[in-house]
Design an enzyme around this catalytic site. Structure first.
Site, PDB file in Angstrom:
ATOM      1  CE  LYS A  73      -5.557   1.626  -1.707  1.00 46.36           C
ATOM      2  NZ  LYS A  73      -4.447   0.817  -1.097  1.00 46.36           N
ATOM      3  CD  GLN A  92      -1.904   1.450   1.438  1.00 47.89           C
ATOM      4  OE1 GLN A  92      -3.035   1.001   1.126  1.00 47.89           O
ATOM      5  NE2 GLN A  92      -0.956   1.722   0.230  1.00 47.89           N
ATOM      6  CG  ASP A 102      -4.330  -5.223  -1.637  1.00 48.01           C
ATOM      7  OD1 ASP A 102      -4.723  -4.492  -2.623  1.00 48.01           O
ATOM      8  OD2 ASP A 102      -3.924  -4.560  -0.713  1.00 48.01           O
TER       9      ASP A 102
HETATM   10  N1  GUN Z   1       0.848   0.121  -1.616  1.00 46.93           N
HETATM   11  C1  GUN Z   1       1.163   0.229  -3.084  1.00 46.93           C
HETATM   12  N2  GUN Z   1       0.374  -0.382  -3.719  1.00 46.93           N
HETATM   13  C2  GUN Z   1      -0.644  -1.103  -2.824  1.00 46.93           C
HETATM   14  C3  GUN Z   1      -1.573  -1.727  -3.156  1.00 46.93           C
HETATM   15  O1  GUN Z   1      -2.235  -2.304  -4.287  1.00 46.93           O
HETATM   16  N3  GUN Z   1      -2.312  -2.352  -2.194  1.00 46.93           N
HETATM   17  C4  GUN Z   1      -1.686  -2.254  -0.879  1.00 46.93           C
HETATM   18  N4  GUN Z   1      -2.346  -2.847   0.138  1.00 46.93           N
HETATM   19  N5  GUN Z   1      -0.644  -1.316  -0.362  1.00 46.93           N
HETATM   20  C5  GUN Z   1      -0.105  -0.885  -1.724  1.00 46.93           C
END
Ligand code: GUN
Length: 283
Positions: A54, A98, A121
């Site tokens: 990311k 996350q 998110d």
């Molecule tokens: N863990 C697995 N998928 C995601 C996601 O789309 N966002 C976040 N923040 N954590 C994750």
């Protein structure tokens, strides 16, 4: 029929390029760049890889990312205070916590502490509520990526039967809602669903988000169906595979996403789009 493989890597690259051009325009107009704060707690290796991916994407499109890494034994209060501080920080447009958080932390109050306007998110109840109500608000990245992948095939969604396997708040539920807003007839299946194969056999669109390697068999797929595989499972030999038996399904499906190179890159591209949108909305 031989299914066409949907190239999520190429589609994500095109979207990142669009976002990059729009970030350049935002910088010219607003005199600043969008900022994303990434909160990582603990040392889960998969989470570290996702966070790095990311951050790399942010660098590529011109979004400034800042990582806040707390140790695995951080307390609920410490994480909450960090998120609340980022919520008040004017240089931060988007906050991403996350997941999964280490055992012992309750994710819900932490996700609720992200101001809805910075919730890139789309996991805050306000944004999930708007998604439920009208399809508006900030959409969870993976669900948004799934929709882009389906749309990229040119297959009409309206009136089709869609089966979503998995009911998580991160993927299954928001994907089902987006498909519903696109006028599909949606069935949400899960671990307790009786005769899952029968549901999948009826589906023109299948979204698999179960987290079990090659769980959806090729002979369950309706000929010509669009198959979107959200699963990322690591096998004993270190290779990645999806929730769908790709080899068995690819010649039956009309379109199918590979793993890797399908949904994964799209999730990151949608995060870039959401962060830019959050920055624009804040001005
Ligand atoms: N863990 C697995 N998928 C995601 C996601 O789309 N966002 C976040 N923040 N954590 C994750």
């Amino acid at each position: 029929m031989s299914g066409r493989i949907i190239d999520g890597t190429a589609l994500a690259r095109r979207i990142r390029q669009e976002v990059k051009e729009q970030v350049d325009a935002f910088r010219r107009d607003a005199g600043r760049v969008p900022g994303l704060a990434v909160v990582l707690v603990g040392d889960d290796p998969a989470s570290q890889v996702y966070v790095r991916t990311k951050e790399r994407a942010c660098g590529e499109v011109g979004i400034r990312s800042q990582r806040h890494h707390l140790p695995g034994d951080a307390t609920q209060k410490e994480v909450l205070e960090l998120v609340e501080g980022l919520g008040k920080d004017d240089t931060v447009d988007g906050i991403l916590v996350q997941l999964p958080l280490p055992r012992g932390l309750d994710p819900q109050p932490i996700l609720h502490a992200v101001p809805p306007a910075k919730d890139v998110d789309g996991f805050h109840p306000y944004n999930l509520g708007r998604l439920t109500e009208s399809g508006e608000g900030i959409h969870p990245c993976t669900a948004a990526g799934v929709m882009e992948l389906i749309r990229s095939t040119g297959v009409e969604i309206e009136g089709k039967r869609a089966v979503v396997i998995g009911r998580s708040t991160i993927v299954g539920k928001p994907t089902a809602l987006l498909l519903l807003h696109a006028n599909a007839t949606v069935t949400v299946c899960h671990s307790r669903t009786a005769d899952l194969a029968a549901h999948v056999r009826e589906a023109d669109i299948v979204v698999a988000a179960v987290g079990r390697p090659r769980f959806v068999r090729g002979d369950w797929i309706k000929p010509g169906a669009v198959v979107i595989d959200v699963g990322i499972n690591r096998l004993d030999d270190g290779k990645l595979c999806g929730d769908v038996d790709f080899e068995g399904a690819k010649d039956v499906a009309g379109y199918i996403t590979p793993v890797p190179g399908g949904v994964g890159p799209m999730t990151v591209a949608m995060l870039m789009r959401n962060t830019l949108a959050a920055a624009r909305a804040r001005g």
